[in-house]
Design an enzyme around this catalytic site. Sequence first.
Site, PDB file in Angstrom:
ATOM      1  CB  ALA A 112       4.907  13.646   9.314  1.00  0.00           C
ATOM      2  N   GLY A 155       7.497  10.745  12.469  1.00  0.00           N
ATOM      3  CA  GLY A 155       7.490  11.783  13.278  1.00  0.00           C
ATOM      4  C   GLY A 155       7.263  12.014  14.872  1.00  0.00           C
ATOM      5  CD  GLU A 158      12.010  11.785  11.490  1.00  0.00           C
ATOM      6  OE1 GLU A 158      10.306  12.195  11.335  1.00  0.00           O
ATOM      7  OE2 GLU A 158      13.051  11.585  10.885  1.00  0.00           O
ATOM      8  CD  GLU A 178       9.710   8.213   8.944  1.00  0.00           C
ATOM      9  OE1 GLU A 178      10.227   7.061   9.636  1.00  0.00           O
ATOM     10  OE2 GLU A 178       9.729   8.999  10.391  1.00  0.00           O
TER      11      GLU A 178
HETATM   12  N1  CAA Z   1      -1.395  10.238   9.418  1.00  0.00           N
HETATM   13  C1  CAA Z   1      -2.779  10.226   9.620  1.00  0.00           C
HETATM   14  N2  CAA Z   1      -3.939  10.002  10.526  1.00  0.00           N
HETATM   15  C2  CAA Z   1      -2.857   8.347  10.856  1.00  0.00           C
HETATM   16  C3  CAA Z   1      -1.318   8.027  10.890  1.00  0.00           C
HETATM   17  C4  CAA Z   1      -0.868   8.719  10.529  1.00  0.00           C
HETATM   18  N3  CAA Z   1       0.137   9.157  10.648  1.00  0.00           N
HETATM   19  N4  CAA Z   1      -1.482   7.174  11.808  1.00  0.00           N
HETATM   20  C5  CAA Z   1      -2.826   6.978  12.019  1.00  0.00           C
HETATM   21  N5  CAA Z   1      -3.654   7.630  11.557  1.00  0.00           N
HETATM   22  C6  CAA Z   1      -4.824   7.093  11.773  1.00  0.00           C
HETATM   23  C7  CAA Z   1      -5.661   5.989  10.970  1.00  0.00           C
HETATM   24  O1  CAA Z   1      -5.346   6.489   9.463  1.00  0.00           O
HETATM   25  C8  CAA Z   1      -7.229   5.855  11.129  1.00  0.00           C
HETATM   26  O2  CAA Z   1      -7.758   6.860  11.264  1.00  0.00           O
HETATM   27  P1  CAA Z   1      -9.020   6.308  10.427  1.00  0.00           P
HETATM   28  O3  CAA Z   1      -9.814   5.702  11.355  1.00  0.00           O
HETATM   29  O4  CAA Z   1      -9.961   6.885  10.123  1.00  0.00           O
HETATM   30  O5  CAA Z   1      -8.957   5.296   9.050  1.00  0.00           O
HETATM   31  C9  CAA Z   1      -6.813   6.002  12.671  1.00  0.00           C
HETATM   32  O6  CAA Z   1      -5.708   6.694  13.180  1.00  0.00           O
HETATM   33  C10 CAA Z   1      -6.840   5.093  13.920  1.00  0.00           C
HETATM   34  O7  CAA Z   1      -5.425   4.346  13.375  1.00  0.00           O
HETATM   35  P2  CAA Z   1      -5.470   2.729  12.418  1.00  0.00           P
HETATM   36  O8  CAA Z   1      -6.796   2.156  12.769  1.00  0.00           O
HETATM   37  O9  CAA Z   1      -4.416   2.318  11.751  1.00  0.00           O
HETATM   38  O10 CAA Z   1      -4.842   2.178  14.342  1.00  0.00           O
HETATM   39  P3  CAA Z   1      -4.101   0.609  14.124  1.00  0.00           P
HETATM   40  O11 CAA Z   1      -4.150   0.550  15.997  1.00  0.00           O
HETATM   41  O12 CAA Z   1      -4.581  -0.277  13.274  1.00  0.00           O
HETATM   42  O13 CAA Z   1      -2.738   0.913  14.010  1.00  0.00           O
HETATM   43  C11 CAA Z   1      -0.622   2.592  13.884  1.00  0.00           C
HETATM   44  C12 CAA Z   1      -2.029   2.091  14.750  1.00  0.00           C
HETATM   45  C13 CAA Z   1      -0.190   1.167  13.843  1.00  0.00           C
HETATM   46  C14 CAA Z   1      -0.014   3.465  14.490  1.00  0.00           C
HETATM   47  C15 CAA Z   1      -1.030   2.621  12.866  1.00  0.00           C
HETATM   48  O14 CAA Z   1      -2.102   3.552  12.510  1.00  0.00           O
HETATM   49  C16 CAA Z   1      -0.308   2.992  11.445  1.00  0.00           C
HETATM   50  O15 CAA Z   1       1.014   2.055  11.062  1.00  0.00           O
HETATM   51  N6  CAA Z   1       0.299   4.585  11.024  1.00  0.00           N
HETATM   52  C17 CAA Z   1       0.849   5.069  10.738  1.00  0.00           C
HETATM   53  C18 CAA Z   1       2.567   4.790  11.560  1.00  0.00           C
HETATM   54  C19 CAA Z   1       3.515   5.671  10.450  1.00  0.00           C
HETATM   55  O16 CAA Z   1       3.653   5.501   9.182  1.00  0.00           O
HETATM   56  N7  CAA Z   1       4.193   5.998  11.083  1.00  0.00           N
HETATM   57  C20 CAA Z   1       5.175   7.215  10.014  1.00  0.00           C
HETATM   58  C21 CAA Z   1       4.229   8.448   8.723  1.00  0.00           C
HETATM   59  S1  CAA Z   1       5.742   9.285   7.999  1.00  0.00           S
HETATM   60  C22 CAA Z   1       6.555  10.227   8.649  1.00  0.00           C
HETATM   61  O17 CAA Z   1       6.605  10.596  10.270  1.00  0.00           O
HETATM   62  C23 CAA Z   1       7.559  11.218   7.877  1.00  0.00           C
HETATM   63  C24 CAA Z   1       8.427  11.777   9.200  1.00  0.00           C
HETATM   64  O18 CAA Z   1       9.555  11.480   9.388  1.00  0.00           O
HETATM   65  C25 CAA Z   1       8.254  13.071   9.329  1.00  0.00           C
END
Ligand code: CAA
Length: 304
Positions: A112, A155, A158, A178
């Site tokens: 998400a 998400g 999911e 999460e």
């Molecule tokens: N939401 C919004 N933006 C996201 C994102 C997310 N879930 N995941 C990545 N991005 C964005 C980053 O902020 C970044 O944007 P900027 O360039 O503007 O800073 C861009 O995508 C590239 O990401 P990274 O620089 O972090 O790339 P990376 O290769 O170093 O890492 C990653 C990749 C491991 C996937 C890392 O981005 C990450 O950990 N993302 C979050 C994953 C996460 O926590 N997901 C769960 C979300 S909560 C949820 O989903 C709730 C639910 O149950 C519905």
Amino acid sequence: MFALNALRTAIRVQSALSPSAAAIRALSTATAASAGSSAAVPDVSKLSFNTLLVSKPTANVGLVTLNRPKALNALCDDLMSELNTALEHFHADPTVGAIVITGSERAFAAGADIKEMQPLTYSKCVNTNFLAHWTRVAESRKPILAAVNGFALGGGCELAMMCDIIYAGEKAQFGQPEILLGTIPGAGGTQRLTQAVGKSKAMEIVLTGDKYSAQEMERAGLVARVYPVETLVEEVVKKASKIASLSKPVVQLCKEAVNASYEMTLKEGTHFERRLFHSTFGLKDRAEGMTAFVEKRGAKFTDE
Ligand code: CAA
């Protein structure tokens, strides 16, 4: 007496899920409407979205490609609404028998949209019933196959689990991170993952927030098959096209029977399955399938 009660229970549970009679009626109406005029369904090339690409890689498969590359396909509100619209389109198109959802080679979806969620409050979540419109994928009557390359996190994982079959590229990574953000999965992760991989593995995945390889998730039963990154989408479209070439009402009944196993006891489920099996004997496609076998030729299904 018991059989009658079991059938009543089966019908009650099934109605709560996706009423078979209504579904079959809707399917025949759609098929009849389409037989008269498929012009009602706009050409897929005329659809344009901000966060998705849609196409028909074969005459019978709809392909949705999540397309927010800068945000690793984070599932913002706009994307989920557009995904629902794209799915509605493919459901209305009678030539489409199966749908594939994919992302990029780097990310299926990284979850998400955290930036969109960050300012939310409890009252806003409750008042807007946040994430409620995410369930459309799981309610689809047509089979949906996920082709997962790269990250399928939170998400994203999911969303893949709402699909009927998950195929993965060999570098895909799955996880429910999460907990690292101070929250928990909110789009079915704790439920569907547990059903797919069992309690111990699901607990490890959701409580650590670690990432898991495609190969490990295939061994755990979440992923049906792993393909090379470059050929994944092509292979999944082939599988979708095969499913789409079979009898559409039978595919729908079969999918309904498998999904019922999540909601029913074994006794109710096998009874329900047997009744659906009996119901296929009301279809021309069942007669054609068995006759074709006996006559040693390929079956020509007409979806009737
Ligand atoms: N939401 C919004 N933006 C996201 C994102 C997310 N879930 N995941 C990545 N991005 C964005 C980053 O902020 C970044 O944007 P900027 O360039 O503007 O800073 C861009 O995508 C590239 O990401 P990274 O620089 O972090 O790339 P990376 O290769 O170093 O890492 C990653 C990749 C491991 C996937 C890392 O981005 C990450 O950990 N993302 C979050 C994953 C996460 O926590 N997901 C769960 C979300 S909560 C949820 O989903 C709730 C639910 O149950 C519905």
